[in-house]
Design a protein around this motif. Sequence first.
Motif, PDB file in Angstrom:
ATOM      1  N   UNK A 218      73.911  11.792 -25.964  1.00 32.67           N
ATOM      2  CA  UNK A 218      73.067  12.945 -25.641  1.00 32.67           C
ATOM      3  C   UNK A 218      73.479  14.170 -26.446  1.00 32.67           C
ATOM      4  N   UNK A 237      63.188   9.283 -28.397  1.00 40.06           N
ATOM      5  CA  UNK A 237      63.874  10.564 -28.379  1.00 40.06           C
ATOM      6  C   UNK A 237      65.035  10.469 -27.372  1.00 40.06           C
ATOM      7  N   UNK A 239      66.755  12.509 -25.341  1.00 39.20           N
ATOM      8  CA  UNK A 239      66.651  13.057 -23.978  1.00 39.20           C
ATOM      9  C   UNK A 239      65.553  12.356 -23.183  1.00 39.20           C
ATOM     10  N   UNK A 240      64.501  11.882 -23.887  1.00 40.96           N
ATOM     11  CA  UNK A 240      63.436  11.183 -23.180  1.00 40.96           C
ATOM     12  C   UNK A 240      63.915   9.830 -22.636  1.00 40.96           C
ATOM     13  N   UNK A 241      64.629   9.094 -23.465  1.00 40.62           N
ATOM     14  CA  UNK A 241      65.112   7.776 -23.028  1.00 40.62           C
ATOM     15  C   UNK A 241      66.143   7.928 -21.898  1.00 40.62           C
ATOM     16  N   UNK A 243      66.442  10.598 -19.755  1.00 37.28           N
ATOM     17  CA  UNK A 243      65.908  11.256 -18.563  1.00 37.28           C
ATOM     18  C   UNK A 243      64.728  10.510 -17.947  1.00 37.28           C
ATOM     19  N   UNK A 244      64.050   9.720 -18.757  1.00 40.38           N
ATOM     20  CA  UNK A 244      62.887   8.981 -18.261  1.00 40.38           C
ATOM     21  C   UNK A 244      62.934   7.565 -18.819  1.00 40.38           C
ATOM     22  N   UNK A 245      64.012   6.817 -18.501  1.00 40.66           N
ATOM     23  CA  UNK A 245      64.158   5.475 -19.062  1.00 40.66           C
ATOM     24  C   UNK A 245      63.096   4.537 -18.523  1.00 40.66           C
ATOM     25  N   UNK A 246      62.607   3.649 -19.369  1.00 39.60           N
ATOM     26  CA  UNK A 246      61.499   2.795 -18.966  1.00 39.60           C
ATOM     27  C   UNK A 246      61.959   1.387 -18.607  1.00 39.60           C
ATOM     28  N   UNK A 247      62.872   0.842 -19.394  1.00 41.38           N
ATOM     29  CA  UNK A 247      63.287  -0.543 -19.188  1.00 41.38           C
ATOM     30  C   UNK A 247      64.297  -0.642 -18.041  1.00 41.38           C
ATOM     31  N   UNK A 251      67.420   1.893 -17.261  1.00 48.29           N
ATOM     32  CA  UNK A 251      67.510   2.611 -15.983  1.00 48.29           C
ATOM     33  C   UNK A 251      68.868   2.370 -15.335  1.00 48.29           C
ATOM     34  N   UNK A 252      69.338   1.123 -15.461  1.00 47.12           N
ATOM     35  CA  UNK A 252      70.655   0.799 -14.911  1.00 47.12           C
ATOM     36  C   UNK A 252      71.746   1.582 -15.639  1.00 47.12           C
TER      37      UNK A 252
END
Lengths: 260, 227
Positions: A218, A237, A239-241, A243-247, A251-252
């Motif tokens: 970060x 990006x 901070x995007x990955x 703060x807003x992780x998709x996978x 997320x873990x």
Amino acid sequence: MSAAGKPLLTADNISKRYGRQVGCRDVSLTLHEGEVLAVVGESGSGKTTLLKLLSRQLAIDSGRLNYRMRDGAVRDLATMGDAEHRFLFRTDWGYVHQDAAQGLRMSVSAGANVGERLMALGARHYGTIRTTATDWLERVEIPAVRIDDTPVTYSGGMRQRLQIARNLVTSPRLVFMDEPTGGLDVTVQARLLDLIRGLVADLGLSAVIVTHDLAVARLLSHRIMVMKDGEVIETGLTDQVLDDPREPYTQLLASSILPV
Amino acid sequence: MSQPILELADVSKTFTLHLQGGLRLPAVSDVTFSVHPGECLVLAGPSGAGKSSILKMIYGNYRCDSGRILVRHDGTTVDVARAAPREILALRASTLGYVSQFLRAIPRVAAVDVVAGVQGEMRDAAVTLLRRLNVSDRLHAVPPATFSGGEQQRVNIARGFLPDLPVLLLDEPTASLDARNRAVVVELVAEKKRRGVAIVAVVHDDEVRAAIADTIVDIQPLTSRAA
């Protein structure tokens, strides 16, 4: 401007197997000048293998790997001759190892460690080399009086800073870093991170930084790639990955950071 | 009337929490508004309605599932919802400013450098702005990690207000400030507006909202709307 719009390093579906074991599978990325990319994932995820492939210390099994040279010519790294690759490594690239002893010559002085890379570029004047080396030691916060000491006498943090000076003295355009803050005390780590952050911004360096520490990613990177089992599972990006992780796996990872 | 500099059209987002068995949490749905240069738009609504998420989506910090987030930037229009990371970084460097709710302190970096940025060209301006926000001179050289909540927020505000960017996103900038510093923030917002900066703000304080808002958009929690 035209050169600035083109990527410096491009990987297209590069893969590497160790026998039946997958090292890296179908990794693609582009890196532009001034961009810092973090590669994160746990041990065994393939991130160090990827770094070695990108810097061609390991040969790719398949895929394409291109680098834009200083003269603007785009070269295929896989077919580049060894002599040219070595030259690239000594001048236009840097490689910061987690264990500084691997990136330094432990038995010669700090000044010689820094000066050696300059000499590879043709510098011959002793006074100039020594002045440049002293400047660089100061930039990485090593007192000039320690210039004639060997890195054996240095602390872990100092060795790591010396390794960085040795790499940056030739004004490389691209630096590969493998866990640059790994194994250091947190206070030493903070100082080193701050130093790397400043240098990368001042020099407009491009960097690929492998780390398992999301806070390091970060702080230092613009973009991030999350790896698992040799594959890239999420990228974007930083901070995007974070703060807003998709996978699920990202997320873990993101939720496993302990708050201080 | 000038063209809007920022336009949201049917913006929706749902969080999928994989660690909670794939639980889906709708954040916002079909948000549409536009902001013109010099206008301050305030997002109103109860906590949890997704106001901060909207700001984060505009800044590219949160992904946008559907809809468009159009920002005029360097003579073109960029859709943040679909932009590549490099485009978002370019947008942040020259068009989009953001004051987050909380300062993310970096070890060893002095308050003045947090505000001026790593390159440090704006150091003098940073000092001036910190003084205006009543951050005393003896704190400028200290890393803000040990500052009080209000002091950290003022450092954060200075960082967001220092660069001259055409769009500014403010997430509860006055939440932990006293009356004197709230008044400074209201003043700073007014100055930005006079310079033609478009502002989108989340503000809970009624007085501050009344002082800065030209337009208010009401955001209601999705659960109550669905019911």
